[in-house]
Design a protein around this motif. Structure first.
Motif, PDB file in Angstrom:
ATOM      1  N   ILE A  62       0.837  -1.197   0.000  1.00  0.00           N
ATOM      2  CA  ILE A  62       0.000   0.000   0.000  1.00  0.00           C
ATOM      3  C   ILE A  62       0.877   1.254   0.000  1.00  0.00           C
ATOM      4  O   ILE A  62       0.620   2.227  -0.714  1.00  0.00           O
ATOM      5  CB  ILE A  62      -0.929  -0.007   1.233  1.00  0.00           C
ATOM      6  CG1 ILE A  62      -1.932  -1.161   1.148  1.00  0.00           C
ATOM      7  CG2 ILE A  62      -1.671   1.306   1.366  1.00  0.00           C
ATOM      8  CD1 ILE A  62      -2.818  -1.127  -0.041  1.00  0.00           C
ATOM      9  N   MET A  63       1.961   1.194   0.791  1.00  0.00           N
ATOM     10  CA  MET A  63       2.885   2.323   0.822  1.00  0.00           C
ATOM     11  C   MET A  63       3.496   2.544  -0.565  1.00  0.00           C
ATOM     12  O   MET A  63       3.648   3.676  -1.014  1.00  0.00           O
ATOM     13  CB  MET A  63       4.004   2.071   1.837  1.00  0.00           C
ATOM     14  CG  MET A  63       3.569   2.215   3.272  1.00  0.00           C
ATOM     15  SD  MET A  63       2.951   3.869   3.575  1.00  0.00           S
ATOM     16  CE  MET A  63       2.223   3.685   5.166  1.00  0.00           C
ATOM     17  N   PHE A  65       2.067   1.898  -3.362  1.00  0.00           N
ATOM     18  CA  PHE A  65       1.022   2.556  -4.158  1.00  0.00           C
ATOM     19  C   PHE A  65       0.994   4.051  -3.862  1.00  0.00           C
ATOM     20  O   PHE A  65       0.864   4.881  -4.755  1.00  0.00           O
ATOM     21  CB  PHE A  65      -0.343   1.979  -3.810  1.00  0.00           C
ATOM     22  CG  PHE A  65      -0.773   0.864  -4.701  1.00  0.00           C
ATOM     23  CD1 PHE A  65      -0.855   1.047  -6.068  1.00  0.00           C
ATOM     24  CD2 PHE A  65      -1.125  -0.355  -4.180  1.00  0.00           C
ATOM     25  CE1 PHE A  65      -1.250   0.025  -6.888  1.00  0.00           C
ATOM     26  CE2 PHE A  65      -1.525  -1.388  -4.994  1.00  0.00           C
ATOM     27  CZ  PHE A  65      -1.587  -1.200  -6.347  1.00  0.00           C
ATOM     28  N   LEU A  66       1.100   4.367  -2.562  1.00  0.00           N
ATOM     29  CA  LEU A  66       0.919   5.755  -2.140  1.00  0.00           C
ATOM     30  C   LEU A  66       2.051   6.656  -2.611  1.00  0.00           C
ATOM     31  O   LEU A  66       1.814   7.783  -3.006  1.00  0.00           O
ATOM     32  CB  LEU A  66       0.807   5.821  -0.614  1.00  0.00           C
ATOM     33  CG  LEU A  66      -0.519   5.349  -0.036  1.00  0.00           C
ATOM     34  CD1 LEU A  66      -0.469   5.366   1.473  1.00  0.00           C
ATOM     35  CD2 LEU A  66      -1.659   6.224  -0.516  1.00  0.00           C
ATOM     36  N   LYS A  68       3.991   6.217  -5.146  1.00  0.00           N
ATOM     37  CA  LYS A  68       4.240   6.093  -6.579  1.00  0.00           C
ATOM     38  C   LYS A  68       4.135   7.456  -7.283  1.00  0.00           C
ATOM     39  O   LYS A  68       3.201   8.177  -7.054  1.00  0.00           O
ATOM     40  CB  LYS A  68       3.246   5.116  -7.184  1.00  0.00           C
ATOM     41  CG  LYS A  68       3.647   4.647  -8.556  1.00  0.00           C
ATOM     42  CD  LYS A  68       2.772   3.472  -8.983  1.00  0.00           C
ATOM     43  CE  LYS A  68       1.359   3.928  -9.311  1.00  0.00           C
ATOM     44  NZ  LYS A  68       0.523   2.859  -9.811  1.00  0.00           N
TER      45      LYS A  68
ATOM     46  N   PHE B 205      -6.609   6.425  -3.307  1.00  0.00           N
ATOM     47  CA  PHE B 205      -5.247   6.939  -3.230  1.00  0.00           C
ATOM     48  C   PHE B 205      -5.210   8.310  -3.873  1.00  0.00           C
ATOM     49  O   PHE B 205      -5.818   8.545  -4.890  1.00  0.00           O
ATOM     50  CB  PHE B 205      -4.274   6.013  -3.944  1.00  0.00           C
ATOM     51  CG  PHE B 205      -4.332   4.627  -3.433  1.00  0.00           C
ATOM     52  CD1 PHE B 205      -3.948   4.337  -2.144  1.00  0.00           C
ATOM     53  CD2 PHE B 205      -4.815   3.614  -4.229  1.00  0.00           C
ATOM     54  CE1 PHE B 205      -4.016   3.062  -1.677  1.00  0.00           C
ATOM     55  CE2 PHE B 205      -4.886   2.336  -3.754  1.00  0.00           C
ATOM     56  CZ  PHE B 205      -4.496   2.056  -2.479  1.00  0.00           C
ATOM     57  N   PHE B 373      -7.612  -3.037   5.750  1.00  0.00           N
ATOM     58  CA  PHE B 373      -7.797  -2.374   4.458  1.00  0.00           C
ATOM     59  C   PHE B 373      -6.996  -3.063   3.369  1.00  0.00           C
ATOM     60  O   PHE B 373      -7.519  -3.393   2.309  1.00  0.00           O
ATOM     61  CB  PHE B 373      -7.371  -0.903   4.595  1.00  0.00           C
ATOM     62  CG  PHE B 373      -7.071  -0.211   3.315  1.00  0.00           C
ATOM     63  CD1 PHE B 373      -8.106   0.183   2.478  1.00  0.00           C
ATOM     64  CD2 PHE B 373      -5.773   0.058   2.931  1.00  0.00           C
ATOM     65  CE1 PHE B 373      -7.832   0.825   1.294  1.00  0.00           C
ATOM     66  CE2 PHE B 373      -5.495   0.693   1.746  1.00  0.00           C
ATOM     67  CZ  PHE B 373      -6.524   1.081   0.922  1.00  0.00           C
TER      68      PHE B 373
END
Lengths: 68, 453
Positions: A62-63, A65-66, A68, B205, B373
């Motif tokens: 997830i990190m 993704f964030l 990116k 996001f 999540f």
């Protein structure tokens, strides 16, 4: 080459989680072979620990993704 | 034996249900094909007209042949290439329409913007296609419905009231080194910038803080209410059964819930919470069954696809509840171990231990939030990626043989991942409950040996 360095981070996280889950599973198999009557307890703890390790990898993804 | 037979009947029903659900999909593919032909013809004519009357159409924004950047509604044109990432993210994000299969149903919108006031209306005002992608063909009071989500037009020159739009444009632009999707709404040849969604609005996001507040009953909110009602009904009926059927074997729903209830009570609450387990058992059970119910509901294909537990806002609130309970119930020993750990030299406490412990106070609920999540979202994205194989091989309905090959590859993989997801739904509900119990247990534990540290 296209893509970002975040993808490499995702891959590294997957490797780490793979090693972790693999050793959890392997050790659980050994424990079950040694003590088959404790199957239920071992399995529950194995799944729980695996989920915790996997959580770390997913957080890394997830990190990735964030940032990116 | 009788129950077995009825189960068998259910088993036969499954293929029928799958076929029923598949019917609209194949219908959509055909429709796409026909519209594609029409649009390609019309764009051809327009391009021709443009070349003959050169200089006309300064307000047309570029060339009509360049379809990717032209104004259009998603449902009117078929894309030439399948965008797996955006499709997956569209399907896991929150929406202001409820879709069952490909059919969309309006939901109430409650919106507030500074200097604009409250707007309460049904999302049916956006005039979206009943059978389609959930794109509003009408703007209402400067709000538009883009890909199922309400967005606001920032430009004050855009008229209020119901305005027929000409389409949307989605562009990928690099802003400050980040790749961002920027959307525009088209009206009278002009392009109006749409605010990108913030994380809190269901844009998972990126995005920014929007100028309006969305209090709408979105798809996720409706699902939460539905699951709450379902759980309330189930548990009230089970509680009633325990009163009326005293000293009798559990029956029906009771016998499904009782082992889970006992499992949480005996394996989670009692070992972690000590003699205080009775006080926190209701919280743990509520967390467990609410998360489990939402996880399982989110698994059902074609029925809304509500990804509630895969929404950061939702898991953040659950983690916040845990954080508040832990902080309120933390006793003297808990706080002394965080602020001033006994038995450690003062310099180490000030430099390392206290900052780390205070950080740990916040990291614990933070990881709780991200774990749930990430697990649920990752599962849904993988399913979407495998389903997307059909469209990738089939080139969005152009190649039937490729689609069949894609289906043969993707259906077993999808079923496999969904089986794993079913396991994950239970495990994550269990892990969340267990970690909550362990955090509360650590905060309320009484140290009888505190002086010995």
């Amino acid at each position: 080459m296209t893509g970002s360095i975040a993808a490499i981070g995702m891959g590294l996280a997957a490797i780490g989680a793979g090693i972790g889950v693999g050793s959890i599973g392997g050790k659980a198999m050994e424990a079950i072979a040694r003590q088959p009557e404790a199957l239920g307890d071992i399995r529950a703890n194995m799944i729980l620990t695996a989920a915790l390790v996997e959580g770390a990898a997913l957080i890394a993804i997830i990190m990735a993704f964030l940032v990116k | 034996m009788k129950e077995l037979r009825s189960l068998k009947a259910l088993f036969y029903l499954i293929p029928a249900l799958v076929m029923m659900a598949g019917f609209p999909v194949s219908l959509a593919a055909q429709e796409h094909n026909t519209t594609h032909q029409e649009t390609s013809q019309t764009t051809g004519q327009e391009a021709h007209a443009d070349s003959t009357s050169a200089g006309h159409g300064t307000d047309m924004h570029g060339d009509t042949a360049h379809e990717a950047h032209a104004c259009h509604f998603h449902g009117d044109v078929v894309e030439t290439e399948y965008d797996a990432t955006s499709t997956a993210f569209h399907h896991i994000s929150d929406a202001n329409v409820y879709s069952i299969g490909s059919f969309n149903f309006p939901l109430p919108c409650i919106l507030y913007a500074k200097g604009h006031g409250w707007d309460v209306f049904s999302s049916g005002k956006f005039n979206f296609d009943f059978f389609g992608h959930g794109e509003g063909r009408t703007a209402y009071n400067q709000y538009v419905l883009d890909a199922g989500a309400v967005k606001r037009i920032q430009d004050a020159s855009f008229p209020s009231g119901e305005i027929a739009l000409e389409g949307f444009i989605h562009e990928n632009k690099v802003v400050d080194g980040e790749n961002k999707e920027i959307s525009y709404a088209c009206y009278q040849g002009k392009h109006y910038l749409l605010e990108s969604q913030s994380t809190a609005d269901g844009g998972l996001f990126g995005g920014g803080i929007t100028s309006f507040y969305d209090f709408s009953l979105t798809k996720n909110v409706v699902t939460m209410l539905l699951i709450s009602l379902l759980l309330a009904w189930a548990f009230f009926s089970i509680a009633k059964a325990y009163r009326t059927r005293d000293n009798m074997a559990p029956k029906g729903l009771q016998s499904f819930v009782e082992p889970i209830f006992l499992f949480i009570q005996d394996e989670v609450a009692k070992p972690f919470l000590g003699h205080k387990w009775e006080k926190f058992l209701p919280l743990l059970l509520s967390l467990f069954f609410f998360i489990l119910g939402l996880n399982l509901f989110g698994q059902i294909p074609f029925l809304g696809g509500s990804n509630v537990t895969g929404n950061l806002g939702f898991t953040a609130v659950l983690a916040l509840i845990t954080f508040i309970v832990v902080t309120i119930n933390g006793n003297k020993h808990y706080w002394s171990h965080i602020v001033w750990m006994p038995g450690v030299p003062a310099i180490i406490k000030i430099l390392i231990l206290t900052p780390v412990e205070i950080l740990g106070m916040f990291i614990k609920p933070f990881t709780l939030m991200l774990r749930l999540f990430a697990n649920i979202t990752a599962g849904h994205i993988v399913v979407m990626a495998f389903v997307g194989l059909i469209f990738m091989f089939g080139k969005l309905g152009e190649s039937i043989a490729g689609g069949v090959v894609g289906a043969v590859v993707s259906i077993p993989l999808t079923i496999f991942i969904m089986a794993i997801e079913l396991l994950v739904a239970f495990i994550q509900a269990y892990v969340f409950t267990l970690l909550t119990a362990s955090y509360i247990g650590a905060a309320t534990e009484e140290h009888h040996h505190a002086e010995k540290h």
